[in-house]
Design a protein around this motif. Structure first.
Motif, PDB file in Angstrom:
ATOM      1  N   PHE A  48       0.841  -1.190   0.000  1.00 31.94           N
ATOM      2  CA  PHE A  48       0.000   0.000   0.000  1.00 31.94           C
ATOM      3  C   PHE A  48       0.887   1.254   0.000  1.00 31.94           C
ATOM      4  O   PHE A  48       0.663   2.213  -0.754  1.00 31.94           O
ATOM      5  CB  PHE A  48      -0.912  -0.025   1.228  1.00 31.94           C
ATOM      6  CG  PHE A  48      -1.889   1.107   1.304  1.00 31.94           C
ATOM      7  CD1 PHE A  48      -2.696   1.431   0.221  1.00 31.94           C
ATOM      8  CD2 PHE A  48      -2.016   1.847   2.475  1.00 31.94           C
ATOM      9  CE1 PHE A  48      -3.606   2.486   0.292  1.00 31.94           C
ATOM     10  CE2 PHE A  48      -2.923   2.893   2.558  1.00 31.94           C
ATOM     11  CZ  PHE A  48      -3.711   3.212   1.468  1.00 31.94           C
ATOM     12  N   ALA A  49       1.924   1.217   0.827  1.00 37.11           N
ATOM     13  CA  ALA A  49       2.847   2.363   0.913  1.00 37.11           C
ATOM     14  C   ALA A  49       3.561   2.586  -0.412  1.00 37.11           C
ATOM     15  O   ALA A  49       3.734   3.726  -0.854  1.00 37.11           O
ATOM     16  CB  ALA A  49       3.858   2.127   2.031  1.00 37.11           C
ATOM     17  N   GLU A  50       3.969   1.504  -1.051  1.00 35.89           N
ATOM     18  CA  GLU A  50       4.667   1.638  -2.341  1.00 35.89           C
ATOM     19  C   GLU A  50       3.734   2.184  -3.413  1.00 35.89           C
ATOM     20  O   GLU A  50       4.145   2.985  -4.259  1.00 35.89           O
ATOM     21  CB  GLU A  50       5.246   0.280  -2.765  1.00 35.89           C
ATOM     22  CG  GLU A  50       6.485  -0.102  -1.981  1.00 35.89           C
ATOM     23  CD  GLU A  50       6.930  -1.534  -2.250  1.00 35.89           C
ATOM     24  OE1 GLU A  50       6.456  -2.127  -3.237  1.00 35.89           O
ATOM     25  OE2 GLU A  50       7.725  -2.042  -1.448  1.00 35.89           O
ATOM     26  N   THR A  51       2.485   1.742  -3.369  1.00 38.87           N
ATOM     27  CA  THR A  51       1.498   2.248  -4.336  1.00 38.87           C
ATOM     28  C   THR A  51       1.324   3.755  -4.183  1.00 38.87           C
ATOM     29  O   THR A  51       1.362   4.508  -5.163  1.00 38.87           O
ATOM     30  CB  THR A  51       0.138   1.546  -4.131  1.00 38.87           C
ATOM     31  OG1 THR A  51       0.308   0.161  -4.382  1.00 38.87           O
ATOM     32  CG2 THR A  51      -0.930   2.099  -5.064  1.00 38.87           C
ATOM     33  N   ILE A  52       1.157   4.190  -2.940  1.00 43.63           N
ATOM     34  CA  ILE A  52       0.941   5.625  -2.716  1.00 43.63           C
ATOM     35  C   ILE A  52       2.200   6.405  -3.068  1.00 43.63           C
ATOM     36  O   ILE A  52       2.138   7.491  -3.651  1.00 43.63           O
ATOM     37  CB  ILE A  52       0.528   5.883  -1.256  1.00 43.63           C
ATOM     38  CG1 ILE A  52      -0.813   5.207  -0.996  1.00 43.63           C
ATOM     39  CG2 ILE A  52       0.441   7.372  -0.971  1.00 43.63           C
ATOM     40  CD1 ILE A  52      -1.224   5.192   0.448  1.00 43.63           C
ATOM     41  N   SER A  53       3.344   5.840  -2.739  1.00 47.46           N
ATOM     42  CA  SER A  53       4.609   6.505  -3.058  1.00 47.46           C
ATOM     43  C   SER A  53       4.729   6.736  -4.571  1.00 47.46           C
ATOM     44  O   SER A  53       5.121   7.816  -5.026  1.00 47.46           O
ATOM     45  CB  SER A  53       5.754   5.631  -2.548  1.00 47.46           C
ATOM     46  OG  SER A  53       6.961   6.315  -2.624  1.00 47.46           O
ATOM     47  N   SER A  54       4.360   5.714  -5.351  1.00 53.96           N
ATOM     48  CA  SER A  54       4.394   5.850  -6.816  1.00 53.96           C
ATOM     49  C   SER A  54       3.395   6.906  -7.285  1.00 53.96           C
ATOM     50  O   SER A  54       3.689   7.697  -8.185  1.00 53.96           O
ATOM     51  CB  SER A  54       4.059   4.512  -7.485  1.00 53.96           C
ATOM     52  OG  SER A  54       5.013   3.553  -7.151  1.00 53.96           O
ATOM     53  N   GLN A  55       2.222   6.903  -6.674  1.00 53.63           N
ATOM     54  CA  GLN A  55       1.201   7.887  -7.052  1.00 53.63           C
ATOM     55  C   GLN A  55       1.684   9.312  -6.768  1.00 53.63           C
ATOM     56  O   GLN A  55       1.481  10.219  -7.571  1.00 53.63           O
ATOM     57  CB  GLN A  55      -0.104   7.620  -6.302  1.00 53.63           C
ATOM     58  CG  GLN A  55      -0.827   6.367  -6.764  1.00 53.63           C
ATOM     59  CD  GLN A  55      -2.053   6.049  -5.905  1.00 53.63           C
ATOM     60  OE1 GLN A  55      -2.118   6.449  -4.737  1.00 53.63           O
ATOM     61  NE2 GLN A  55      -3.004   5.337  -6.469  1.00 53.63           N
ATOM     62  N   LEU A  56       2.331   9.479  -5.620  1.00 52.69           N
ATOM     63  CA  LEU A  56       2.821  10.819  -5.272  1.00 52.69           C
ATOM     64  C   LEU A  56       3.945  11.256  -6.208  1.00 52.69           C
ATOM     65  O   LEU A  56       4.002  12.420  -6.619  1.00 52.69           O
ATOM     66  CB  LEU A  56       3.298  10.852  -3.810  1.00 52.69           C
ATOM     67  CG  LEU A  56       2.215  10.679  -2.751  1.00 52.69           C
ATOM     68  CD1 LEU A  56       2.821  10.746  -1.345  1.00 52.69           C
ATOM     69  CD2 LEU A  56       1.141  11.757  -2.894  1.00 52.69           C
ATOM     70  N   SER A  57       4.814  10.319  -6.559  1.00 57.40           N
ATOM     71  CA  SER A  57       5.901  10.656  -7.489  1.00 57.40           C
ATOM     72  C   SER A  57       5.330  11.112  -8.829  1.00 57.40           C
ATOM     73  O   SER A  57       5.781  12.105  -9.415  1.00 57.40           O
ATOM     74  CB  SER A  57       6.817   9.447  -7.708  1.00 57.40           C
ATOM     75  OG  SER A  57       7.482   9.132  -6.518  1.00 57.40           O
ATOM     76  N   LEU A  58       4.325  10.390  -9.307  1.00 58.63           N
ATOM     77  CA  LEU A  58       3.686  10.744 -10.580  1.00 58.63           C
ATOM     78  C   LEU A  58       2.976  12.090 -10.477  1.00 58.63           C
ATOM     79  O   LEU A  58       3.047  12.925 -11.386  1.00 58.63           O
ATOM     80  CB  LEU A  58       2.708   9.642 -10.990  1.00 58.63           C
ATOM     81  CG  LEU A  58       2.022   9.813 -12.343  1.00 58.63           C
ATOM     82  CD1 LEU A  58       3.048   9.817 -13.474  1.00 58.63           C
ATOM     83  CD2 LEU A  58       1.005   8.691 -12.571  1.00 58.63           C
ATOM     84  N   LEU A  59       2.298  12.292  -9.342  1.00 62.41           N
ATOM     85  CA  LEU A  59       1.601  13.563  -9.110  1.00 62.41           C
ATOM     86  C   LEU A  59       2.577  14.736  -9.191  1.00 62.41           C
ATOM     87  O   LEU A  59       2.300  15.753  -9.849  1.00 62.41           O
ATOM     88  CB  LEU A  59       0.929  13.525  -7.732  1.00 62.41           C
ATOM     89  CG  LEU A  59       0.188  14.783  -7.294  1.00 62.41           C
ATOM     90  CD1 LEU A  59      -1.146  14.899  -8.018  1.00 62.41           C
ATOM     91  CD2 LEU A  59      -0.036  14.782  -5.775  1.00 62.41           C
TER      92      LEU A  59
END
Lengths: 146, 75
Positions: free
Chosen positions: A84-95
């Protein structure tokens, strides 16, 4: 302008530091707004320690420094929490990447507008990695010796 | 005075500047460098990567950009 009609092509870049300077003043509202909208079941808190921005989403804390997103997990995190943390981390990087790109496009558009009449068209293009990216295409007419 | 039409494509931290046929390559090169200088003067630290490339002209080699974003590309 189709590529085959171009007489000349020049490539230029700006450093990542410049892109970060565009995003940084808007960082916390941008990130917290995204997380609140995407994960309304969790409380979002933000803070800052020097150059490091901290974002807490429920049990997870993310540290953002110069555009790099790191997640801080306890040693007892489950596999699901880690994923879950990795998913959000990727989303934030893309954002952050998309925000930087958009802000840089706006900056270029404003700068070109200082020189002459500008038309803008937003269009999807394929980048060198084969990813579809949103490009801003500006057309500007300027005197030869402007 | 004759105008130069630029097409400026921006994505990520990249800027691609194209000048269409209608002026000489030397004019296009000078105008492109001038445009980059104007952007710098407005506080945007854009740096030219390599040189302004001649892309197409009658009898000229088609110098093509590899691994770049493609817009309205015909191949």
């Amino acid at each position: 302008m189709p590529c085959n009609l171009a007489l000349s092509i020049a490539k230029a870049t700006v450093a990542d530091e410049h892109l970060w300077s565009l995003v940084e003043p808007r960082l916390l509202p941008l990130v917290s707004g995204f997380l609140q909208q995407t994960y309304p079941q969790y409380m979002v808190q933000t803070g800052q320690m020097g150059a490091i921005y901290l974002v807490t989403l429920g049990p997870l804390t993310f540290a953002i420094e110069r555009g790099e997103v790191r997640v801080q997990l306890s040693g007892y995190s489950s596999t699901e929490e880690q994923q879950f943390a990795e998913t959000i981390s990727s989303q934030l990087s893309l954002l952050l990447e998309e925000a930087a790109s958009r802000l840089f496009q706006d900056e270029i558009g404003l700068a070109l507008g200082q020189l002459g009449a500008v038309a803008r068209k937003d269009q999807s293009i394929q980048d060198e990695a084969g990813e579809i990216r949103q490009a801003a295409i500006f057309t500007v007419d300027l005197p030869q010796r402007f | 005075m004759e105008n130069v039409q630029f097409q400026v494509i921006v994505f990520g931290g990249k800027v691609q500047i194209m000048v269409p046929d209608g002026v000489s390559f030397e004019q296009a090169e000078a105008a492109t460098k001038n445009l980059l200088a104007q952007l710098k003067a407005q506080g945007i630290p854009v740096e030219l990567q390599g040189r302004v490339e001649q892309h197409s002209a009658p009898g000229a080699t088609h110098a093509h950009l590899l691994n770049e974003g493609r817009v309205n590309h015909d191949r």
